[in-house]
Design a protein around this motif. Structure first.
Motif, PDB file in Angstrom:
ATOM      1  N   UNK A 227       0.821  -1.204   0.000  1.00 11.02           N
ATOM      2  CA  UNK A 227       0.000   0.000   0.000  1.00 11.02           C
ATOM      3  C   UNK A 227       0.862   1.264   0.000  1.00 11.02           C
ATOM      4  N   UNK A 228       2.124   1.129   0.403  1.00 14.69           N
ATOM      5  CA  UNK A 228       3.020   2.272   0.462  1.00 14.69           C
ATOM      6  C   UNK A 228       4.194   1.986  -0.478  1.00 14.69           C
ATOM      7  N   UNK A 229       4.077   2.411  -1.707  1.00 18.26           N
ATOM      8  CA  UNK A 229       5.079   2.079  -2.720  1.00 18.26           C
ATOM      9  C   UNK A 229       6.438   2.669  -2.372  1.00 18.26           C
ATOM     10  N   UNK A 258      13.422   2.191  10.675  1.00 20.43           N
ATOM     11  CA  UNK A 258      14.167   1.219   9.870  1.00 20.43           C
ATOM     12  C   UNK A 258      13.490  -0.151   9.834  1.00 20.43           C
ATOM     13  N   UNK A 259      12.841  -0.522  10.937  1.00 24.55           N
ATOM     14  CA  UNK A 259      12.161  -1.825  10.978  1.00 24.55           C
ATOM     15  C   UNK A 259      10.981  -1.845  10.000  1.00 24.55           C
ATOM     16  N   UNK A 260      10.222  -0.766   9.955  1.00 18.73           N
ATOM     17  CA  UNK A 260       9.106  -0.682   9.004  1.00 18.73           C
ATOM     18  C   UNK A 260       9.629  -0.675   7.576  1.00 18.73           C
ATOM     19  N   UNK A 264       8.769  -3.283   4.439  1.00 22.62           N
ATOM     20  CA  UNK A 264       8.295  -2.871   3.115  1.00 22.62           C
ATOM     21  C   UNK A 264       9.211  -3.412   2.012  1.00 22.62           C
ATOM     22  N   UNK A 265      10.517  -3.385   2.243  1.00 23.18           N
ATOM     23  CA  UNK A 265      11.441  -3.939   1.253  1.00 23.18           C
ATOM     24  C   UNK A 265      11.207  -5.434   1.080  1.00 23.18           C
ATOM     25  N   UNK A 267       8.400  -7.079   1.612  1.00 18.06           N
ATOM     26  CA  UNK A 267       7.107  -7.281   0.966  1.00 18.06           C
ATOM     27  C   UNK A 267       7.165  -6.955  -0.523  1.00 18.06           C
ATOM     28  N   UNK A 268       7.798  -5.834  -0.866  1.00 19.45           N
ATOM     29  CA  UNK A 268       7.717  -5.329  -2.239  1.00 19.45           C
ATOM     30  C   UNK A 268       8.864  -5.788  -3.130  1.00 19.45           C
ATOM     31  N   UNK A 269      10.056  -5.975  -2.553  1.00 14.21           N
ATOM     32  CA  UNK A 269      11.224  -6.290  -3.369  1.00 14.21           C
ATOM     33  C   UNK A 269      11.870  -7.624  -3.020  1.00 14.21           C
ATOM     34  N   UNK A 270      11.455  -8.225  -1.914  1.00 15.77           N
ATOM     35  CA  UNK A 270      12.020  -9.516  -1.547  1.00 15.77           C
ATOM     36  C   UNK A 270      13.473  -9.444  -1.118  1.00 15.77           C
ATOM     37  N   UNK A 271      13.925  -8.301  -0.641  1.00 15.55           N
ATOM     38  CA  UNK A 271      15.301  -8.137  -0.199  1.00 15.55           C
ATOM     39  C   UNK A 271      15.325  -7.126   0.938  1.00 15.55           C
ATOM     40  N   UNK A 272      16.509  -6.856   1.467  1.00 18.09           N
ATOM     41  CA  UNK A 272      16.649  -5.886   2.550  1.00 18.09           C
ATOM     42  C   UNK A 272      17.070  -4.535   1.983  1.00 18.09           C
TER      43      UNK A 272
END
Length: 343
Positions: A227-229, A258-260, A264-265, A267-272
């Motif tokens: 929801x937050x691109x 940083x935890x949030x 998001x990374x 969820x959206x990119x599959x990485x850190x």
């Protein structure tokens, strides 16, 4: 994943790519390989020769409702440098013994075998993926795991490359894999030029989890992490690679913790966040090594890796080669290495 550079583009002959098709052939998956390896583009050298073969030459029905005529049989695989299996419909269709033998022989003499989407089911039937990691379309991953329990199926990634064997996720991920192979064969600059002609990014972020359907009961809306691109942040960071940048700086840009940001990374990119930033810096470094005369120290500063020692260490760990060796292999124009290039 990717290993050391396979080819010197200034010296190697044209690389022969052969797609193995069968009825009903998916035209999109075949088109992924044909567009990257077979299309001639003004101003770009022809690095590949692309062809198609089938176990029974003649008309091959397609999923688009028309037949295509394929004149070459399995003997075409005997001289292929790369063999592509562009989909396998239906996924449960047995691989003919003659095709299985031809694929195994091609692999044994050094050809690279590549599957796109459901093509992993055909490649799995050769036994060559046993004990190795592979991927396929997210909707087929469970079936691939069930039918071939000796394969480590990763449903989250866009592609997996072992050097001799490579598999991609569904449909358009075939383009991601093919461009990755071009990048591996002939460098990031050449792959970027092909991608530019195709009007697409040379490297897509994240894995296929972001495209998978939500589990039943979650509705048709975006997953919570989507929801937050992150797109505005990624663009902002990409324009400031030379500047000192931390995960805390990135989180602060979005006014989140940083935890949030890490969630998001994932969820959206599959990485850190840290790995994404390092990957972008190394990608920028590769382009500079290929297209500029900058010494390694200057390249390190340009991409925000602080020192030549730090740059060399991270480059070696990620690409299994040194910056100077990479430059020699993939230099877009001739010329001797600059002073300070060697590790």
């Amino acid at each position: 994943m990717a290993g050391t550079p396979r080819h010197d583009p200034q010296q190697d002959p044209v690389h022969r790519v052969v797609a193995l098709v069968r009825p009903p052939q998916s035209v999109f998956e075949l088109g992924c390989a044909a567009e990257v390896f077979g299309t001639r583009r003004p101003g770009l050298p022809a690095r590949y020769d692309f062809g198609v073969c089938t176990p029974r030459p003649g008309p091959v029905p397609t999923t688009a409702g028309y037949d295509m005529v394929v004149t070459r049989g399995l003997s075409a695989l005997e001289t292929a440098d790369t063999v592509v299996i562009p989909g396998w419909t239906p996924a449960g269709e047995p691989l003919a013994p003659a095709a299985r033998t031809a694929l195994r022989r091609a692999h044994a003499r050094g050809a690279r075998l590549v599957s796109i989407c459901s093509g992993a089911f055909a490649l799995a039937q050769t036994g060559l993926l046993d004990g190795r990691r592979a991927t396929t379309h997210w909707n087929l991953a469970a079936t691939l795991t069930e039918r071939f329990p000796r394969i480590e199926v990763d449903p989250a990634v866009l592609y997996v490359d072992h050097g001799d064997l490579a598999t991609s996720a569904g449909a358009a991920a075939g383009v991601d894999l093919c461009l990755h192979l071009v990048r591996r064969d002939h460098g990031a600059a050449h792959a970027a030029r092909i991608a530019r002609h195709m009007v697409m990014p040379p490297h897509r972020e994240g894995g296929q989890a972001q495209y998978a359907a939500p589990p039943p009961g979650e509705g048709a809306g975006p997953a919570p992490g989507m929801r937050h691109s992150l797109a505005p942040l990624l663009e902002w960071v990409a324009g400031r690679l030379a500047e000192p940048m931390s995960v805390e700086d990135m989180a602060g840009r979005l006014r989140i913790s940083p935890r949030t940001l890490a969630r998001r990374f994932a969820d959206q990119l599959g990485t850190s966040p840290g790995q994404w930033l390092l990957d972008r810096r190394l990608a920028a470094a590769r382009a500079l090594l290929e297209e500029s005369d900058l010494p390694v120290e200057a390249v390190a500063l340009r991409v925000g890796l602080s020192s030549a020692v730090n740059f060399r260490r991270r480059f070696q760990h990620a690409l299994h080669t040194t910056p100077s060796a990479y430059r020699r292999a993939f230099r877009a124009a001739g010329g001797a290495p600059r002073a300070g290039d060697d590790a």
